[in-house]
Design a protein around this motif. Structure first.
Motif, PDB file in Angstrom:
ATOM      1  N   ASN A 109       0.818  -1.218   0.000  1.00 11.89           N
ATOM      2  CA  ASN A 109       0.000   0.000   0.000  1.00 11.89           C
ATOM      3  C   ASN A 109       0.852   1.268   0.000  1.00 11.89           C
ATOM      4  OD1 ASN A 109      -2.306  -1.624   0.174  1.00 11.89           O
ATOM      5  ND2 ASN A 109      -2.252  -1.623   2.412  1.00 11.89           N
ATOM      6  N   PHE A 110       2.159   1.108   0.191  1.00  9.45           N
ATOM      7  CA  PHE A 110       3.055   2.268   0.250  1.00  9.45           C
ATOM      8  C   PHE A 110       4.057   2.209  -0.897  1.00  9.45           C
ATOM      9  CE2 PHE A 110       1.803   1.264   4.602  1.00  9.45           C
ATOM     10  CZ  PHE A 110       1.331   2.488   5.049  1.00  9.45           C
ATOM     11  N   ARG A 111       4.313   3.361  -1.515  1.00  8.84           N
ATOM     12  CA  ARG A 111       5.348   3.436  -2.552  1.00  8.84           C
ATOM     13  C   ARG A 111       6.715   3.352  -1.887  1.00  8.84           C
ATOM     14  NH1 ARG A 111       3.584   8.937  -5.242  1.00  8.84           N
ATOM     15  NH2 ARG A 111       5.450   8.652  -6.509  1.00  8.84           N
ATOM     16  N   SER A 112       7.654   2.736  -2.607  1.00  8.49           N
ATOM     17  CA  SER A 112       8.989   2.550  -2.023  1.00  8.49           C
ATOM     18  C   SER A 112       9.644   3.885  -1.688  1.00  8.49           C
ATOM     19  CB  SER A 112       9.868   1.748  -2.991  1.00  8.49           C
ATOM     20  OG  SER A 112       9.950   2.413  -4.253  1.00  8.49           O
ATOM     21  N   GLY A 113       9.494   4.884  -2.577  1.00  4.66           N
ATOM     22  CA  GLY A 113      10.065   6.198  -2.304  1.00  4.66           C
ATOM     23  C   GLY A 113       9.413   6.870  -1.111  1.00  4.66           C
ATOM     24  N   ASP A 114       8.105   6.656  -0.950  1.00  2.00           N
ATOM     25  CA  ASP A 114       7.395   7.235   0.189  1.00  2.00           C
ATOM     26  C   ASP A 114       7.863   6.585   1.490  1.00  2.00           C
ATOM     27  OD1 ASP A 114       5.372   8.855   1.434  1.00  2.00           O
ATOM     28  OD2 ASP A 114       4.191   7.041   1.661  1.00  2.00           O
ATOM     29  N   LEU A 115       8.064   5.273   1.467  1.00  2.00           N
ATOM     30  CA  LEU A 115       8.579   4.586   2.655  1.00  2.00           C
ATOM     31  C   LEU A 115       9.965   5.103   3.022  1.00  2.00           C
ATOM     32  CD1 LEU A 115       7.625   0.802   2.345  1.00  2.00           C
ATOM     33  CD2 LEU A 115       7.004   2.384   4.171  1.00  2.00           C
ATOM     34  N   LEU A 116      10.804   5.286   2.014  1.00  2.00           N
ATOM     35  CA  LEU A 116      12.155   5.814   2.258  1.00  2.00           C
ATOM     36  C   LEU A 116      12.081   7.199   2.880  1.00  2.00           C
ATOM     37  CD1 LEU A 116      15.227   5.459   1.904  1.00  2.00           C
ATOM     38  CD2 LEU A 116      14.985   6.502  -0.355  1.00  2.00           C
ATOM     39  N   SER A 117      11.164   8.018   2.394  1.00  2.00           N
ATOM     40  CA  SER A 117      11.007   9.361   2.946  1.00  2.00           C
ATOM     41  C   SER A 117      10.565   9.312   4.403  1.00  2.00           C
ATOM     42  CB  SER A 117       9.976  10.142   2.117  1.00  2.00           C
ATOM     43  OG  SER A 117       9.730  11.403   2.682  1.00  2.00           O
ATOM     44  N   ARG A 118       9.675   8.377   4.741  1.00  2.00           N
ATOM     45  CA  ARG A 118       9.232   8.248   6.132  1.00  2.00           C
ATOM     46  C   ARG A 118      10.390   7.800   7.024  1.00  2.00           C
ATOM     47  NH1 ARG A 118       3.107   7.201   6.149  1.00  2.00           N
ATOM     48  NH2 ARG A 118       2.557   7.378   3.955  1.00  2.00           N
ATOM     49  N   GLN A 187       2.302  21.117   4.750  1.00  2.00           N
ATOM     50  CA  GLN A 187       2.446  21.070   3.296  1.00  2.00           C
ATOM     51  C   GLN A 187       3.876  20.767   2.897  1.00  2.00           C
ATOM     52  OE1 GLN A 187       1.826  24.810   1.329  1.00  2.00           O
ATOM     53  NE2 GLN A 187       1.392  23.876  -0.656  1.00  2.00           N
ATOM     54  N   ALA A 188       4.844  21.367   3.590  1.00  2.00           N
ATOM     55  CA  ALA A 188       6.260  21.130   3.271  1.00  2.00           C
ATOM     56  C   ALA A 188       6.627  19.668   3.506  1.00  2.00           C
ATOM     57  CB  ALA A 188       7.145  22.045   4.109  1.00  2.00           C
ATOM     58  N   VAL A 189       6.146  19.084   4.603  1.00  2.00           N
ATOM     59  CA  VAL A 189       6.421  17.670   4.887  1.00  2.00           C
ATOM     60  C   VAL A 189       5.842  16.777   3.796  1.00  2.00           C
ATOM     61  CG1 VAL A 189       5.903  15.764   6.459  1.00  2.00           C
ATOM     62  CG2 VAL A 189       6.609  17.973   7.379  1.00  2.00           C
ATOM     63  N   ALA A 190       4.599  17.059   3.380  1.00  2.00           N
ATOM     64  CA  ALA A 190       3.953  16.250   2.347  1.00  2.00           C
ATOM     65  C   ALA A 190       4.671  16.384   1.003  1.00  2.00           C
ATOM     66  CB  ALA A 190       2.491  16.662   2.206  1.00  2.00           C
ATOM     67  N   LEU A 191       5.085  17.615   0.666  1.00  2.00           N
ATOM     68  CA  LEU A 191       5.771  17.827  -0.616  1.00  2.00           C
ATOM     69  C   LEU A 191       7.159  17.188  -0.622  1.00  2.00           C
ATOM     70  CD1 LEU A 191       4.751  21.526  -1.316  1.00  2.00           C
ATOM     71  CD2 LEU A 191       4.082  19.523  -2.654  1.00  2.00           C
ATOM     72  N   LYS A 192       7.868  17.237   0.513  1.00  2.00           N
ATOM     73  CA  LYS A 192       9.163  16.552   0.602  1.00  2.00           C
ATOM     74  C   LYS A 192       8.998  15.060   0.361  1.00  2.00           C
ATOM     75  CE  LYS A 192      11.781  19.544   3.751  1.00  2.00           C
ATOM     76  NZ  LYS A 192      12.352  19.652   5.123  1.00  2.00           N
ATOM     77  N   ALA A 193       7.962  14.492   0.973  1.00  2.00           N
ATOM     78  CA  ALA A 193       7.708  13.056   0.803  1.00  2.00           C
ATOM     79  C   ALA A 193       7.369  12.737  -0.641  1.00  2.00           C
ATOM     80  CB  ALA A 193       6.568  12.635   1.726  1.00  2.00           C
ATOM     81  N   GLU A 194       6.539  13.575  -1.259  1.00  2.00           N
ATOM     82  CA  GLU A 194       6.153  13.339  -2.650  1.00  2.00           C
ATOM     83  C   GLU A 194       7.356  13.454  -3.583  1.00  2.00           C
ATOM     84  OE1 GLU A 194       3.851  12.569  -6.023  1.00  2.00           O
ATOM     85  OE2 GLU A 194       3.486  12.229  -3.887  1.00  2.00           O
ATOM     86  N   LEU A 195       8.209  14.445  -3.341  1.00  2.00           N
ATOM     87  CA  LEU A 195       9.399  14.611  -4.184  1.00  2.00           C
ATOM     88  C   LEU A 195      10.341  13.424  -4.020  1.00  2.00           C
ATOM     89  CD1 LEU A 195      10.894  16.479  -6.131  1.00  2.00           C
ATOM     90  CD2 LEU A 195      11.984  17.563  -4.150  1.00  2.00           C
ATOM     91  N   ALA A 196      10.534  12.964  -2.779  1.00  2.00           N
ATOM     92  CA  ALA A 196      11.397  11.800  -2.551  1.00  2.00           C
ATOM     93  C   ALA A 196      10.841  10.563  -3.235  1.00  2.00           C
ATOM     94  CB  ALA A 196      11.535  11.543  -1.046  1.00  2.00           C
TER      95      ALA A 196
END
Length: 575
Positions: A109-118, A187-196
């Motif tokens: 359910n999680f994208r690999s890049g999103d997991l890495l960002s978390r 918003q900054a946290v969400a955008l950082k995660a999306e960019l990663a």
């Protein structure tokens, strides 16, 4: 608020260190106040040309406060960062403990890049929780109480002015900044995660993006997200500068109010004029504790957003709930599936329907069938990655549900099509299967997998790095490394899931021979598309739409089964 309560619970065990760090921070600011106040007093007294001995105590005081400020600042930074890093370490451990039971089912359910960002960015954001959210208000209260009591000795109105300035700088300005920010931290946290996530998708899927002509479209997404992130960060920097300006305005206003009140009191003879500069500059120095308060709401918002993303993973319900069970001794490795039905989601069709078969103790059974027939679903259930809905699976005379997932996986060795190789040495990759393995056991496993000679030919031998995903190894070498892992683990049950897919014919033949040797004396279940070599299997099961449509030995199925003959005509290897 649930996420912040979770963070506070993690920090609470360190409260003695936190309290000591707060006291040291208060002493640092107190030393700064003392330095400025005694310096002002020294200049005022010196202007009256008193005997030098009358100034000695004040001179010593200036030196003391100058040195103590540096010492207290060092100790405070050391201790506060020690607390921060301990908390970060604890968060990482808690996050992994929550993440590990989700693999691999719920992690889809999680994208690999999103997991890495978390794992990286969101955890690192929590370093601000103590340093910029919890500590500043505590220190400000300590300084306000301490210096406020000192000022009250001269006149209570000094204390009221100080308290009013601290309220304006510590409550009023943060309220204004909170209104102006309007969720910019989140918003900054969400955008950082999306960019990663987008960058990770680019690196991992570059081949597919180029093949389908989507590279430019994906790059546009990255650039668009980057522009939004820059805009959010620009807004945060503007708010930081604005808050600093407002806080400096309040501090200077406080200085002037105390100075004006002090002049009036000097004229009335209630305050000695020599003390006027001391009171004014000391008060101005105390506002050092007020400056970090303006951005507390912003950092709180960022920490809360990052903590919610971490807690989203930790609080996710695993597909299979681990439970404490008594250890089982597996003398009999017979696997029995009894009317097993399974689907991945409630609204999806059944992946397996009333499936029943048996793999006898030390027997060899193969499962073949077209893509989507349910072959991999059988493996997922046997490894307890997913929970079956109906029926039962029996292992060694006990229901599979009576075993913990970790215990089941200790009994089973798996060789898959895509063996994950870590960016580490060959030795470290092998020891993943058996961390306590000896050097002799490592070499014996490599010899049996016909990998030992190749390893010795490398400059660093078993300490050679294989690169990310094992890119320094060929496909056959990666599969042999997987076989060596299983040999080192020495599990009584062996599952081969498309273990030879993607290999060239010569390498496939070599790896297949090694796998058949590996299967000797083990209960073996082979999942395969290739029908070559299945004549060595005790039984072959043909799956279609999650059900067994045919079963028997290779020769019998070729003779009597139309479906298996059709598969053979499509999938048989070249002559």
């Amino acid at each position: 608020m649930k996420s912040m309560k979770w963070l506070i619970r993690l920090i609470l065990p360190f409260w003695p260190r936190i309290l000591l760090a707060a006291v040291l921070s208060t002493l640092t600011i107190t030393s700064h106040i003392g330095l400025m106040a005694t310096s002002a007093y020294l200049l005022s007294r010196a202007a009256l040309h008193p005997p030098l001995l009358d100034l000695m105590v004040t001179i010593v005081g200036v030196r003391f406060f100058g040195l103590s400020r540096a010492v207290f600042r060092y100790l405070e930074r050391y201790l506060s960062h020690d607390v921060t890093f301990r908390v970060l370490s604890k968060i990482r451990v808690k996050f992994y403990q929550g993440l590990e039971p989700l693999a691999p089912a719920r992690l889809l359910n999680f994208r690999s890049g999103d997991l890495l960002s978390r794992i990286v960015a969101d955890v690192e954001t929590q370093q601000n929780f103590y340093l910029r959210v919890l500590a500043p208000p505590i220190v400000a209260v300590f300084v306000l109480l301490g210096y406020g009591l000192f000022l009250a000795r001269y006149d209570e109105r000094f204390s009221f002015i100080l308290a009013a300035c601290f309220l304006a700088g510590g409550v009023g300005i943060p309220s204004v900044i909170k209104i102006l920010s309007r969720g910019s931290g989140q918003q900054a946290v969400a955008l950082k995660a999306e960019l990663a996530a987008l960058v990770a998708d680019t690196l991992l899927g570059m081949t597919e993006l180029l093949a389908y002509g989507q590279a430019q479209a994906h790059l546009n997404k990255i650039q668009n997200t980057d522009r939004k992130l820059k805009s959010a960060q620009r807004n945060i920097l503007w708010l930081s500068a604005f808050s600093s300006a407002l806080t400096a305005l309040v501090a200077n206003l406080g200085l002037w109010l105390i100075l004006i009140l002090g002049i009036l009191l000097v004229e009335q003879g209630k305050v000695n004029g020599v003390n006027l500069g001391m009171l004014a500059l000391g008060s101005f120095s105390s506002f050092e504790a007020m400056f970090p308060l303006a951005l507390v709401p912003h950092h709180w918002e960022q920490n809360r957003a990052a903590a919610e993303r971490l807690l989203e993973c930790i609080a996710a319900e695993p597909a299979v709930r681990d439970k404490e069970t008594n250890p089982h001794k597996l003398a009999d490795t017979t696997l029995i599936l009894q009317n097993v039905s399974f689907r991945y989601e409630q609204d999806e069709p059944w992946a397996l329907k009333q499936l029943s078969f048996q793999v006898p103790h030390r027997g060899k059974v193969a499962i073949v069938g077209p893509s989507g027939a349910g072959k991999t679903s059988v493996v997922n259930l046997l490894l307890r990655f997913w929970e079956y809905a109906q029926g039962d699976i029996i292992l060694g005379g006990h229901s599979l549900r009576e075993y913990s997932p970790e215990e089941v996986r200790n009994f089973i060795g798996v060789v898959t099509q895509r063996t994950h190789i870590f960016n580490a040495t060959i030795r470290e990759n092998l020891l993943m299967a058996k961390p306590e393995g000896t050097e002799d056991e490592l070499m014996q496993a490599a010899r049996q997998a016909k990998l030992h000679d190749f390893i010795l030919s490398l400059p660093s031998g078993y300490d050679s790095y294989v690169g990310e995903g094992g890119f320094k190894l060929s496909g056959g070498q990666r599969q042999r490394l997987a076989i060596a892992r299983v040999l080192l683990k020495n599990a009584p049950i062996l599952i081969l899931d498309e273990a030879m897919a993607g290999l060239d014919p010569l390498t496939e033949r070599e790896v297949r021979d090694e796998i058949y040797q590996l299967a000797e004396g083990r209960t073996t279940l082979m999942i395969t598309h290739s029908l070559l070599g299945l004549d060595k299997m005790d039984e072959i099961l043909v799956l279609e739409h999650g059900q067994i449509v045919e079963q028997g030995k290779h020769a019998e199925l070729l003779k009597h089964s139309d479906f298996y003959r059709k598969l053979w005509s499509y999938l048989k290897p070249p002559e």
